[in-house]
Design an enzyme around this catalytic site. Sequence first.
Site, PDB file in Angstrom:
ATOM      1  N   HIS A  68       0.819  -1.226   0.000  1.00  9.17           N
ATOM      2  CA  HIS A  68       0.000   0.000   0.000  1.00  9.17           C
ATOM      3  C   HIS A  68       0.853   1.277   0.000  1.00  9.17           C
ATOM      4  O   HIS A  68       0.720   2.090  -0.923  1.00  9.17           O
ATOM      5  CB  HIS A  68      -0.998  -0.045   1.161  1.00  9.17           C
ATOM      6  CG  HIS A  68      -1.672   1.261   1.447  1.00  9.17           C
ATOM      7  ND1 HIS A  68      -2.541   1.861   0.560  1.00  9.17           N
ATOM      8  CD2 HIS A  68      -1.577   2.105   2.509  1.00  9.17           C
ATOM      9  CE1 HIS A  68      -2.958   3.010   1.077  1.00  9.17           C
ATOM     10  NE2 HIS A  68      -2.387   3.182   2.256  1.00  9.17           N
ATOM     11  N   GLU A  97       1.219   6.449  12.492  1.00  4.68           N
ATOM     12  CA  GLU A  97      -0.153   6.152  12.895  1.00  4.68           C
ATOM     13  C   GLU A  97      -0.300   4.710  13.384  1.00  4.68           C
ATOM     14  O   GLU A  97      -0.876   4.455  14.419  1.00  4.68           O
ATOM     15  CB  GLU A  97      -1.070   6.403  11.684  1.00  4.68           C
ATOM     16  CG  GLU A  97      -2.480   5.916  11.834  1.00  4.68           C
ATOM     17  CD  GLU A  97      -3.336   6.907  12.605  1.00  4.68           C
ATOM     18  OE1 GLU A  97      -2.804   7.970  12.968  1.00  4.68           O
ATOM     19  OE2 GLU A  97      -4.506   6.594  12.856  1.00  4.68           O
ATOM     20  N   ASP A  98       0.244   3.752  12.638  1.00  4.22           N
ATOM     21  CA  ASP A  98      -0.077   2.344  12.887  1.00  4.22           C
ATOM     22  C   ASP A  98       1.055   1.502  13.463  1.00  4.22           C
ATOM     23  O   ASP A  98       0.854   0.329  13.749  1.00  4.22           O
ATOM     24  CB  ASP A  98      -0.519   1.661  11.573  1.00  4.22           C
ATOM     25  CG  ASP A  98      -1.728   2.339  10.964  1.00  4.22           C
ATOM     26  OD1 ASP A  98      -2.490   2.941  11.729  1.00  4.22           O
ATOM     27  OD2 ASP A  98      -1.897   2.262   9.736  1.00  4.22           O
TER      28      ASP A  98
HETATM   29 MN    MN Z   1      -2.767   4.694   3.938  1.00  9.14          MN
END
Ligand code: MN
Length: 751
Positions: A68, A97-98
Site C-alpha cells: 500500500h 499512525e499504525d
Molecule cells: Mn494509507
Amino acid sequence: MTTATVTTYNKNEEEEKKLILRQYRALLRALKQRLKKGDRRLVRRAFEISVEAHRDMRRKSGEPYILHPIAVARIVVEEIGLGVTSAICALLHDTVEDTEVTLEEIEQEFGVIFAKIIDGLTKISNVVDLKADTTVQAENFRKILLTLADDPRVILIKLADRLHNMRTLDSMSREKQLKISSETTYIYSPLAHRLGLYEIKSELEDLALKYTQPEVYTEIAKGLKETKRDRSRYINEFIRPIREELQASGFDFEIYGRPKAIHSIWNKMRTKHVSFEEVFDLFAIRIILSSAIEKEKEDCWKVYSIVTNFYRPSPDRLRDWISVPKGNGYEALHTTVMGPGGRWVEVQIRTARMNEIAEKGLAAHWKYKEGNAQAQESKLDSWLQHLRDILTNPDTDTLDFLQDFKLDLFTEEIYIYTPKGDMRVLPKGATALDFAFDIHSELGARCIGAKVNYRLVPISHQLKSGDQVEIITSSKQKPSEDWLGFVTTAKAKSRIKYYLKEEKRKIGDDGKAVLQRKLDHMNVPLSQHNVNELCVYFKKPSPLDLFYAVAVGSLDLKELKNFSVHGDKLHQPAKEIKLESRSLISEDEVKHHKPAKGAELIIFGESSDRIKYKLAQCCQPIPGDDVFGFITSGEGLKIHRTDCPNAAQLLANYGHRVVKTKWAKNKEISFLSGVRLTGLDDVGVIQKITNVISGELNMNMRSISIDSRDGTFEGNIMVFVHDREELDALCQALGNLQGITKVERLEAQQE
Ligand code: MN
C-alpha cells in the site's frame, strides 16, 4: 446486482518478496530524473523503515501491507508529478499512525520537513473514525483543510492514499465501502477538483459511483463498451480533415477522442432525465499543441479557426479559459461544434503545458511557478490564504463553514472587476454584498449599496460576469440576520455570522449582569450547574441564548421563584418536567424498541430484531432497494436508499448514526411508489396504462396524471407495490406498450 470479483490472495514468501521489490523498483524508475545525489539512499532508507514497521501487517485482501505505501508513493510520483520528498513521506505515511515508529525518529533520520508532512498525514488519518460524532467529524475535515493551506503536499499525498484505498475497496465490507465512498464524494473529490486534479477527481467519482450504485455503474460501463466501435469510427471521421489541415499548417500536435467519465455521464442522465442512448456527448475531442509559451494564445485561436472552418460552432458554447483561467488554474479553449450527422461534439484545445496543469493541477503549478504564469498562480495562492484566514478564526462554525465551502467548490465562476480594473473571481449567483466581503470584511459590514456599471443597485443585486462594481458604504451600517439570505460565498456568510454573534454577545453581557443580580438575591452563584439548569428550564440551547433572552426580556424571570435551592445549587420545579428530548435516541434504545404491528420489515444489524422505522420522503425506498438506516434526532429510524440525493452527506457527516438495514421477506405491506412515463399522445393511452396496472398486474393505483403537449405526453402514476421486483415488472410492462417511449422511477424532491 453485480458481485465484485475478489481475487483470493495466495503467494509464498519468495513470491511476495519479488512482488514487493518489483513495485519498489518501479517507484525508483518513476523518480529517475528527479533523484539527485544522495536521494537514492534516502528513498532506500524510507523503504526499509516502512518494510520493517509494517512487517507483520496485512491488508484486508491478504496482501502484505507494505504494498500500500509503495503504491501510494507511485501515485504521488507518476500521477500527481511530485518529487523525492513526497515519495519518501508517502512510503512512511502510515508508520507513525499504525506502528512503533515515532515522529522524532523520522525527524532524526530525514529532517524536520519530512516529520511535519507525516505529522499532518497522521493528524488527518482519523477522519475515517466512523464512531466520531458530527462535530468531531467536522473538526477533522477542518484539519484536512488547514493542513492543505499549510503544506499542500500533505493533502496531495492524502489524495493519493485515498485513491489507492478506493482502487482496492473490493475486499472491504459493504458498510465500509459505502462509508468510504460517501466520504470520498463528500470531501475528497471536490478537493481534487478545486486543486485542478481532474484525472484523479474523475477516477474518485467513478469509483465512488461503482460502490454506491453498482447497477448504474455497470450499466453505463457496459454501454460505453458496446458503443466503442461506433464511437471510434465517428471520431476518426470527425478528426480526419482537421488533422490534415493542422499538418498542412505546420503544427506539432496530438489529436484524439476521449470518452467522458462514467460519473459525468450519469450526472447528465440524471439531471436531464435521459437514457444512456440519449446522451450524445459521450466523448470530447482533445487537441494538444506543443507551442512556445509566447505563442500559446495565438496558436490555440488559430486551431480554433481551423476546427470551425470544418464544423459550425454553437455560438453560446465557447469557453475561453485562456484569457481568463479558472480559479483552480485550468486553461483551455472549449467549443462545441456540429459534427457529421448533425451531432454536437465538444472540442478542447490546449497546449502541452496547459494539459499538464489540467491533469496534475496544483503540482504542475509549482513546476511552472518560475515560468510566466504569475496571474493564475497568485489566484491559487490567494485562495489558500483565504482558506487559512477563515479556518484559523476561532469563531468560525466548522460545520456551517463546511457546507458553504462545499458549495463554493462546485459552483461555476464569474469574473467581476473593481473600479480600478482588478479582477476578482466569485461563484455564480454572487451578489454585490458577496463582492464587498470578498474585497474586505469591513467593506462588507458597512455596505449599503453598489454601483454596477455605474448604475445604482441594492446590496442583494446578483452580479454577472464582466460587471464592474463599486461598493458604497456608510459608517452607520451594520450586518443583519437577513443578509444571510442573499450572500452565497463562504467568506461573506462566515463574516456575517461572526458579526451577528458578536452583537448578540454584547447584548448578552447585559442579560448576564441582570441574571447575576437576581441570583445574588437568591444567594446562589452564577455557576455552570445553575446556568445549565436555567437553560434546560427555559429551553435555551446555550448560555449565550439564555443571557440574550434575559437582556431582551423575552423570558419571564418571575419564574425563578419556582426553583428550589439546595446549598449553592438551583433545582428546577419538580412537578413540571420540561426536559426536552433533544438528545439522540441511543442505539440501545432503537434495538430494544418493541416492534410495532404491521411495520416490521427491517432487520437491524446482524441480529434479526425487527424494529419500527419510517421511510425517508426524499427517496421513498421500497423493499428490494439497497438501503441504510439513519437514526434521526426526533423521528427515530429513517430508511434511505443508498442512491438517495442526501445519502452522501448523511453517511460522511453522521457515520455513527447509520445502521445496517435490510429488507425481510414479508409481502404483507405495500408501499406507495411512482413511475414517470413519456410517450406519444394517443386517445387510448390512459386506458392501456390502467389495463396493465389494474388488470394484468393487479396492482392498486392511487393516482395518475397525464400532461400532453404537441403530440407527446408526460405522465406520473402513483401505485402501491410490495417490493422492487414488482416495480421493475410494472416498468417493464408499461415500457412494452405501444407509443410509450420511456418509463422511469419517480424521484421525489429533495427534503
Ligand atoms: Mn494509507
